[in-house]
Write an enzyme that holds these catalytic residues in place. Structure first.
Site, PDB file in Angstrom:
ATOM      1  N   SER A 155     -94.208  38.378 -76.797  1.00  0.00           N
ATOM      2  CA  SER A 155     -95.508  38.335 -75.945  1.00  0.00           C
ATOM      3  C   SER A 155     -96.642  37.125 -76.510  1.00  0.00           C
ATOM      4  O   SER A 155     -96.477  36.688 -77.458  1.00  0.00           O
ATOM      5  CB  SER A 155     -96.370  39.801 -76.141  1.00  0.00           C
ATOM      6  OG  SER A 155     -95.612  40.689 -75.847  1.00  0.00           O
ATOM      7  N   GLN A 156     -97.324  36.839 -75.338  1.00  0.00           N
ATOM      8  CA  GLN A 156     -98.419  35.759 -75.548  1.00  0.00           C
ATOM      9  C   GLN A 156     -99.225  36.359 -76.910  1.00  0.00           C
ATOM     10  O   GLN A 156     -99.692  37.593 -76.818  1.00  0.00           O
ATOM     11  CB  GLN A 156     -99.260  35.726 -74.401  1.00  0.00           C
ATOM     12  CG  GLN A 156    -100.319  34.595 -74.530  1.00  0.00           C
ATOM     13  CD  GLN A 156    -101.253  34.740 -72.985  1.00  0.00           C
ATOM     14  OE1 GLN A 156    -100.711  35.482 -72.073  1.00  0.00           O
ATOM     15  NE2 GLN A 156    -102.191  33.826 -73.099  1.00  0.00           N
TER      16      GLN A 156
END
Ligand code: SAH
Length: 214
Positions: free
Chosen positions: A65-66
């Site tokens: 994930s970011q």
């Protein structure tokens, strides 16, 4: 052992400053993300981009994930020392490691055998004591339930009932719920066995939560 040099530490500080500017206010989350080398969790091909505020590819067409998303979901959990937390979607292991460094006891489930194996190996190498399971996160981990917090890191069609059952009264479950185009970050605080306080926290983009294992 992988190295963590001044250059990488500097890039991490910059990333954390950016996350603070973008509204992440939980100091402990920022501290842990400034400490933990994200480049250990990404494929060496992308190591130079480990401190960009972007999701990156991992095996099996999945993503780590970011950083902003990791910080945002973690902040919503208000992690306290000793919290027992279940994560659905181990992936690279980065999110699980952030929770561990915040002092939680972490249980994490992954449905892809390759990702489970790789991350297990990485955790052993780094000495990170996370309880990893290969299986379908829709089923949770009944043997270890109930949990103080549950974090789903893949796009769920609706909130899985079985996971709400495995949450302690007073506990919080955070899940991105799919609305077709993107996902609405949603938190469920358990008031009692049948009542939840539901809050929405904006739009995000995740890979899908899928049934079964591969
Ligand atoms: N938390 C991860 C994010 C990985 S992306 C990280 O920090 O890197 C989401 C992950 O959820 C993928 O690895 C995907 O395989 C996994 N996943 C999707 N559906 C699942 C399910 N039903 N049970 C367990 N894992 C699932």
């Amino acid at each position: 052992m992988q190295e963590d040099n001044f250059f990488q530490k500097g890039k991490r500080q910059q990333l954390v400053r950016l996350l603070a500017q973008e509204g992440i206010s939980d100091k402990r989350v920022l501290e842990v993300m400034a400490e933990l080398p994200r480049h250990f969790f990404v494929n060496t091909t992308y190591a130079d981009h480990a401190y960009d505020n972007k999701p990156l590819p991992i095996d099996k067409n999945q993503t780590i994930s970011q950083p902003y998303t990791v910080a945002f979901q973690t902040q919503l959990l208000s992690v306290e020392q000793g919290d027992k937390i279940l994560e659905i979607g181990t992936g690279s292991g980065y999110q699980a490691a952030v929770l561990l460094k915040l002092g939680a006891k972490v249980y994490s489930i992954e449905r892809h055998k390759v990702l489970f194996d790789n991350t297990k190996q990485l955790f052993d190498k780094l000495g990170l004591k996370v309880h990893l399971f290969y299986g379908d996160g829709f089923k949770g981990q009944p043997l270890f339930a109930p949990f103080d917090k549950i974090l789903i890191t893949a796009a769920a069609p609706t909130v899985p009932d079985e996971l709400l059952k495995q949450l302690k009264v007073g506990g919080v479950l955070v899940v991105p719920i799919d609305n077709g185009k993107s996902q609405t970050m949603t938190s469920f605080k358990k008031i009692n066995d049948t009542n939840f306080e539901v809050k929405k926290h904006g739009q995000f983009s995740f890979v899908p939560m899928l049934k079964g294992k591969e």
